[in-house]
Structure formats: structure tokens, C-alpha cells
Design an enzyme around this catalytic site. Structure first.
Site, PDB file in Angstrom:
ATOM      1  N   TYR A 174      -5.515   2.105  -2.188  1.00  0.00           N
ATOM      2  CA  TYR A 174      -5.198   0.979  -1.296  1.00  0.00           C
ATOM      3  C   TYR A 174      -5.072  -0.320  -2.097  1.00  0.00           C
ATOM      4  CZ  TYR A 174      -5.762  -2.392   2.526  1.00  0.00           C
ATOM      5  OH  TYR A 174      -5.599  -3.433   3.399  1.00  0.00           O
ATOM      6  N   LYS A 178      -1.723  -2.623  -2.623  1.00  0.00           N
ATOM      7  CA  LYS A 178      -1.646  -4.022  -2.222  1.00  0.00           C
ATOM      8  C   LYS A 178      -1.291  -4.912  -3.402  1.00  0.00           C
ATOM      9  CE  LYS A 178      -2.296  -3.401   2.087  1.00  0.00           C
ATOM     10  NZ  LYS A 178      -1.202  -3.668   3.048  1.00  0.00           N
ATOM     11  N   THR A 209      -9.986  -7.466  12.870  1.00  0.00           N
ATOM     12  CA  THR A 209      -9.039  -6.702  13.665  1.00  0.00           C
ATOM     13  C   THR A 209      -9.593  -5.283  13.826  1.00  0.00           C
ATOM     14  OG1 THR A 209      -7.837  -5.987  11.693  1.00  0.00           O
ATOM     15  CG2 THR A 209      -7.089  -8.033  12.764  1.00  0.00           C
TER      16      THR A 209
END
Length: 284
Positions: A174, A178, A209
Site C-alpha cells: 500500500y 501511494k 472515514t
């Protein structure tokens, strides 16, 4: 209504906040892999007076993105593109993170970079993880992340971690993806500039979120996330509205016309804290 079209790709917490903040008074096309989610948001926004349209999209598929761009072009001049689509280490295996977060961003930059209107702008959501792990990306790998084909991205040596535990491999994947988003936007900026348009990335920190809470509550990441919140200068979770405000700034040709090819950290001071030693990542 104007003919200046806003496209929002990915309608999780950040995408929804951006559509609500920036979509009023203009044709807005929202898109997501989850058809039920995107249709639900379309109905909510229409009931609130927005001129909103919805379409399912698979960001890992060039043809799907081209179909989305064609729909957007049918609504008017595409002047604003915001790409928030992504999956996290708590949501998907490493290969899917590469497909959605890295290849999806590369394809979106390519497709919308060929149709963005003069004077338009794009914002692509990266992550603070790209800054945290950026130093671990060697020069050769950085070149692949910045300009490799989808096949080259999928097969990049950087992602070959056979002896690394799965949780850690997903987290590293990840972060590398990014970092790739940040580099890819920088690489794409001159091409967008050829059309008189700008493109930048935003790297959020820990944002409250649905995805952010999944990461915060994951056993392999919880301690590191707690440190990034409690020890940062802001000392709090970020909000989707924080990211929407930064996105609005970068899309505004009055306020940011001289900014392109860069990454804006919206992390509450996490990276500053890491570099100063105030934020510890021992739990990572």
C-alpha cells in the site's frame, strides 16, 4: 447550471465530501466500483438539488475509464477530475491493492489527461504512507512507478516479498503504491500541461472515514495509527472535509494556478512529527 463538469471517481467518505462541496451548480459525474453505493449517493445528491449523474467504473480497466470519460464529455467540458478510488491493507490482498491503487491511478491519469479541458485541473488522492515509505523506494523502482506500463507495475520487483508476513506485505505494498501515485502525478503533470491543465496529488493522514476506521482498528496497524493521531501536531483524526477543502484549493485556478505536479500533505503534521522524532512508529 454550467457546462463545467466535475468528475469524482470513488465515492467513499472523501469522494462523497468532495462531490457535496464542489458539485453544486455544475454537472457532476460520480463513479465507483460499487454500483449500489454510487447509485445511493446519486439519489441523495439529486434530492438535495445537485445535477448529478452516476456510473459504475473499474479503475483497473482502461476501457471502463474511457467509457466514464466519454459520459463526462457528453455533459460538457471536463474541467475538474478528482480520483479517490482505492483499497487499503485491511480491505484487500496485495495484488488487488496494486490493481486499484497503483494501476488504477496510472490509467486514470492517462485517460483523463487526454480529455481534460484547457484550464482544467485534477487531484489524485495518495496517502501519508507514500511519504513514510518513500525513502525505501530505490531509484530504479521509482522510475517504474512513475512511468511503467500496467504490466510493468504489476510485476515490479518492489512488490516481490515472498518471505514477508502477509499483513506487513500488504501494508508495504500500500505504501509503495501511494508513493507511486505521488510520482505518477508528478510525471503526468507536463502532459496535462500540454493541454493547459494542471494535476496534483493530496496525501491524507489518518482520516475518519469508513476505510480509515478499518485501518485504525486492524490489529497490525492500530498502535501506529494511534501514535500518528496522539503524537501529531494536530492531535486528532482528519476529516473527509479536511481533504475536500485541500482538493478545492488545488482545483481553483485563481488560488492555485501556479501549482502542478506536486503533492499536498493533509496529515495533521504526522510526517513532520516523524522527521522530528515526536511521532514514534514502534507499533508499525
Amino acid at each position: 447550471m454550467t457546462g463545467s463538469v466535475l468528475v469524482v471517481i470513488g465515492v467513499g467518505g472523501m469522494g462523497e465530501a468532495i462531490a457535496r462541496r464542489l458539485g453544486s451548480g455544475r454537472p457532476t459525474l460520480i463513479a465507483d466500483h460499487n454500483a449500489e453505493r454510487v447509485e445511493g449517493l446519486r439519489e441523495q445528491l439529486r434530492h438535495s438539488g445537485y445535477d448529478v449523474h452516476a456510473q459504475r467504473v473499474d479503475v483497473a480497466c482502461r476501457d471502463s475509464l474511457r467509457a466514464l470519460a466519454a459520459t463526462a464529455g457528453g455533459l460538457g467540458d471536463i474541467t475538474s477530475v478528482v480520483h479517490t478510488a482505492g483499497v487499503s491493507p485491511a480491505q484487500a490482498p496485495a495484488h488487488r491493492i496494486i490493481e486499484v491503487d497503483l494501476i488504477g491511478t496510472a490509467l486514470s491519469l492517462e485517460v483523463f489527461g487526454s480529455v481534460i479541458a484547457p484550464g482544467g485541473a485534477g487531484v489524485y488522492i495518495a496517502s501519508v504512507a507514500g511519504h513514510i515509505l518513500g525513502a525505501a523506494v530505490d531509484e530504479a523502482s521509482a522510475a517504474v512507478l512513475a512511468g511503467g506500463t500496467p504490466d510493468e507495475l504489476a510485476d515490479a520487483a518492489l512488490f516481490d516479498m515472498p518471505d514477508v508476513p502477509d499483513d506487513l506485505a500488504r501494508a508495504l505494498t500500500y505504501g509503495y503504491c501511494k508513493r507511486g501515485n505521488q510520482l505518477r502525478v508528478q510525471s503526468a503533470a507536463p502532459l496535462w500541461g500540454d493541454r493547459g491543465a494542471r494535476v496534483n496529488s493530496v496525501s491524507p493522514g489518518v482520516v475518519a472515514t469508513e476505510m480509515g476506521w478499518e485501518e485504525f482498528n486492524a490489529d497490525f496497524a492500530h498502535d501506529a495509527y494511534e501514535a500518528m493521531i496522539s503524537d501529531s501536531a494536530a492531535g486528532r483524526f482528519g476529516t473527509a472535509e479536511d481533504v475536500a477543502a485541500a482538493t478545492e484549493f488545488l482545483l481553483d485556478n485563481t488560488k492555485s494556478s501556479f501549482i502542478t505536479g506536486t503533492d499536498l500533505l493533509v496529515d495533521g503534521g504526522v510526517v513532520a512529527g516523524l522527521r522530528s522524532g515526536r511521532v514514534g512508529m514502534a507499533g508499525a
